[in-house]
Every structure is written in structure tokens, then in C-alpha cells.
Design a protein around this motif. Structure first.
Motif, PDB file in Angstrom:
ATOM      1  N   GLU A 112       0.838  -1.188   0.000  1.00 31.13           N
ATOM      2  CA  GLU A 112       0.000   0.000   0.000  1.00 31.13           C
ATOM      3  C   GLU A 112       0.879   1.246   0.000  1.00 31.13           C
ATOM      4  O   GLU A 112       1.871   1.317   0.727  1.00 31.13           O
ATOM      5  CB  GLU A 112      -0.897   0.020   1.243  1.00 31.13           C
ATOM      6  N   ALA A 130      -5.197   5.971   0.232  1.00 26.56           N
ATOM      7  CA  ALA A 130      -6.384   5.829   1.079  1.00 26.56           C
ATOM      8  C   ALA A 130      -6.195   6.487   2.430  1.00 26.56           C
ATOM      9  O   ALA A 130      -7.160   6.674   3.166  1.00 26.56           O
ATOM     10  CB  ALA A 130      -6.718   4.347   1.271  1.00 26.56           C
ATOM     11  N   MET A 174      -9.722   7.615   3.517  1.00 26.80           N
ATOM     12  CA  MET A 174     -10.565   6.996   4.527  1.00 26.80           C
ATOM     13  C   MET A 174      -9.910   6.887   5.898  1.00 26.80           C
ATOM     14  O   MET A 174     -10.589   6.602   6.870  1.00 26.80           O
ATOM     15  CB  MET A 174     -11.031   5.612   4.061  1.00 26.80           C
ATOM     16  N   TYR A 175      -8.587   7.104   5.972  1.00 20.03           N
ATOM     17  CA  TYR A 175      -7.978   6.980   7.300  1.00 20.03           C
ATOM     18  C   TYR A 175      -6.846   7.972   7.524  1.00 20.03           C
ATOM     19  O   TYR A 175      -6.233   8.501   6.609  1.00 20.03           O
ATOM     20  CB  TYR A 175      -7.485   5.558   7.552  1.00 20.03           C
ATOM     21  N   ARG A 188      -5.264   0.305   4.658  1.00 19.23           N
ATOM     22  CA  ARG A 188      -6.517   0.486   3.917  1.00 19.23           C
ATOM     23  C   ARG A 188      -7.537  -0.584   4.313  1.00 19.23           C
ATOM     24  O   ARG A 188      -8.704  -0.277   4.576  1.00 19.23           O
ATOM     25  CB  ARG A 188      -6.262   0.417   2.413  1.00 19.23           C
ATOM     26  N   GLU A 189      -7.095  -1.834   4.385  1.00 16.25           N
ATOM     27  CA  GLU A 189      -8.029  -2.916   4.704  1.00 16.25           C
ATOM     28  C   GLU A 189      -8.511  -2.842   6.146  1.00 16.25           C
ATOM     29  O   GLU A 189      -9.661  -3.167   6.437  1.00 16.25           O
ATOM     30  CB  GLU A 189      -7.390  -4.263   4.392  1.00 16.25           C
ATOM     31  N   ALA A 192      -8.935  -0.016   7.783  1.00 21.91           N
ATOM     32  CA  ALA A 192      -9.912   1.074   7.752  1.00 21.91           C
ATOM     33  C   ALA A 192     -11.230   0.618   7.135  1.00 21.91           C
ATOM     34  O   ALA A 192     -12.310   0.924   7.656  1.00 21.91           O
ATOM     35  CB  ALA A 192      -9.345   2.270   6.992  1.00 21.91           C
ATOM     36  N   GLU A 193     -11.157  -0.110   6.024  1.00 23.29           N
ATOM     37  CA  GLU A 193     -12.382  -0.627   5.393  1.00 23.29           C
ATOM     38  C   GLU A 193     -13.139  -1.540   6.342  1.00 23.29           C
ATOM     39  O   GLU A 193     -14.368  -1.459   6.453  1.00 23.29           O
ATOM     40  CB  GLU A 193     -12.030  -1.373   4.103  1.00 23.29           C
ATOM     41  N   HIS A 194     -12.422  -2.411   7.021  1.00 23.80           N
ATOM     42  CA  HIS A 194     -13.036  -3.326   7.987  1.00 23.80           C
ATOM     43  C   HIS A 194     -13.714  -2.538   9.106  1.00 23.80           C
ATOM     44  O   HIS A 194     -14.836  -2.851   9.502  1.00 23.80           O
ATOM     45  CB  HIS A 194     -11.964  -4.261   8.557  1.00 23.80           C
ATOM     46  N   TRP A 195     -13.035  -1.510   9.597  1.00 22.57           N
ATOM     47  CA  TRP A 195     -13.586  -0.738  10.712  1.00 22.57           C
ATOM     48  C   TRP A 195     -14.837   0.028  10.279  1.00 22.57           C
ATOM     49  O   TRP A 195     -15.825   0.107  11.023  1.00 22.57           O
ATOM     50  CB  TRP A 195     -12.531   0.198  11.280  1.00 22.57           C
ATOM     51  N   LEU A 196     -14.813   0.574   9.070  1.00 28.71           N
ATOM     52  CA  LEU A 196     -15.982   1.310   8.580  1.00 28.71           C
ATOM     53  C   LEU A 196     -17.170   0.391   8.307  1.00 28.71           C
ATOM     54  O   LEU A 196     -18.329   0.838   8.345  1.00 28.71           O
ATOM     55  CB  LEU A 196     -15.614   2.062   7.297  1.00 28.71           C
ATOM     56  N   ALA A 197     -16.899  -0.886   8.034  1.00 27.89           N
ATOM     57  CA  ALA A 197     -17.974  -1.842   7.733  1.00 27.89           C
ATOM     58  C   ALA A 197     -18.616  -2.431   8.992  1.00 27.89           C
ATOM     59  O   ALA A 197     -19.598  -3.156   8.890  1.00 27.89           O
ATOM     60  CB  ALA A 197     -17.421  -2.977   6.860  1.00 27.89           C
TER      61      ALA A 197
END
Length: 198
Positions: free
Chosen positions: A18, A57, A80-81, A186-187, A189-194
Motif C-alpha cells: 500500500e 487511502a 478513509m484513514y 486500507r483494509e 480502515a475498510e473493515h472498521w468502517l464496515a
């Protein structure tokens, strides 16, 4: 730095790592100069796009210095983060912003242990083995109690033989533990937002 080392930066990108935003010239932001911070932020974004074709990201400020406008810059550029604050060991979402914070810790940064300048820091460097013990035990504590093991390594600091051997040893140790998730910021952050209720 991507403009100065484009070949190396492209290799890192092409290896699947990343690419995040970490300033343009590693300039430290101050609340007294918001226009300077905005300009450096945007120059960094343009350089990453021009050289690597990457839209990052997330953002990690040089020296983790945040000002009142930093998170606004992060949001304005569609990130996102943020990975800058030390107020928790778990990720969290900043109020009203939808930006995930991926906390960092000085204890998990290579610079305080290994950075050396005889004109500035008149102290002995730590051995790689000593810092292996610190990082292993920090990992074990998070493994027991939970948290994000967000290790910060600088190539010019950790990138020496004994330190790279130590880092490899640490990763191998961590991989032996069940249920550890090795992933990108990134992953996370995506996990936390989901998560429900986020």
C-alpha cells in the motif's frame, strides 16, 4: 520522495504494498501555517498520482503532527484513514468525519531506538535483539488484550542487516500465533468502517 526515487517507488507499488501519503518533503505542519500545510498536502497528492498513478487511502503526517486542518485535508482528498494519534490501541472513527484513525505508538517506531546522529543524539544505539524483545512483548500484549499492532519502520533506519534480520524474526514469530491478521492500513480502515453501528 517518489519524484526523487521513482524506480524504487514503482517497485514498492508493483510488489503490492500500500502507498500512503506522508507529506511532500517530510515537512512538519504547524497550526500557524495552514496554507503551507495545504500546499504540501496537495503537492504530495499530485506527486503520487503523477509518478505512481496512486490515490492514497490514508495519511500519516511527518512526525505525526496534526493541526486543526489536517483531518479536513484528509477528507477533502477522499481518504478513509489517518494514522497519527496515540490515544488508543484500537482503531476508531473521528466524530462527524467518517475518517478512521489507525493509532500509532512511539514504542512501535524504529526511529527512537535506532536513529543516530553524533551531532544531535549523543547516546548509544540499541541492539536489534533488544528491540526485538520490546516489539515482541508489545505484540504479545496486544495479542492477549486486543489492539492494532501498527509498526512504523523507516527504510533508512531499519534497513540494515541486523535490523532486517530482527524484523524478519519478528514477523515469523507473529505468524506462528493463531488468528493474527496481516493486512494493509486500507483494509483495516475498510473493515472498521464496515462494522455495525459505524
Amino acid at each position: 520522495m517518489v519524484e526523487k526515487y521513482p524506480t524504487e517507488a514503482k517497485r514498492i507499488r508493483d510488489a503490492g504494498c500500500e502507498i500512503g501519503h506522508h507529506g511532500y518533503l517530510h515537512e512538519r505542519a504547524t497550526p500557524e501555517n495552514p496554507e503551507g500545510e495545504r500546499e504540501a498536502f496537495e503537492k504530495g497528492m499530485r506527486a503520487l498520482d503523477r509518478v505512481l498513478g496512486v490515490k492514497p487511502a490514508g495519511y500519516r503526517a511527518p512526525a505525526w503532527d496534526l493541526t486543526p486542518i489536517t483531518l479536513g485535508c484528509v477528507k477533502q482528498h477522499g481518504m478513509m484513514y489517518s494514522s497519527n494519534l496515540m490515544d488508543d490501541v484500537f482503531p476508531y472513527v473521528h466524530p462527524g468525519g467518517g475518517i478512521v484513525e489507525l493509532p500509532v505508538q512511539w514504542v512501535l517506531d524504529d526511529a527512537p531506538y535506532f536513529m543516530f546522529n553524533p551531532l544531535v543524539l549523543n547516546r548509544p544505539m540499541n541492539t536489534a535483539e533488544a528491540i526485538y524483545g520490546v516489539w515482541r512483548d508489545e505484540f504479545l500484549a496486544m495479542y492477549e488484550w486486543g489492539g492494532l499492532f501498527n509498526l512504523t519502520c523507516h527504510p533508512e533506519v531499519v534497513g540494515h542487516g541486523s535490523r532486517m534480520l530482527m524484523l524478519r524474526k519478528l514477523v515469523r514469530f507473529m505468524k506462528k500465533q493463531k488468528g493474527v491478521w496481516f493486512t494493509t492500513c486500507r483494509e483495516v480502515a475498510e473493515h472498521w468502517l464496515a462494522r455495525p453501528g459505524t
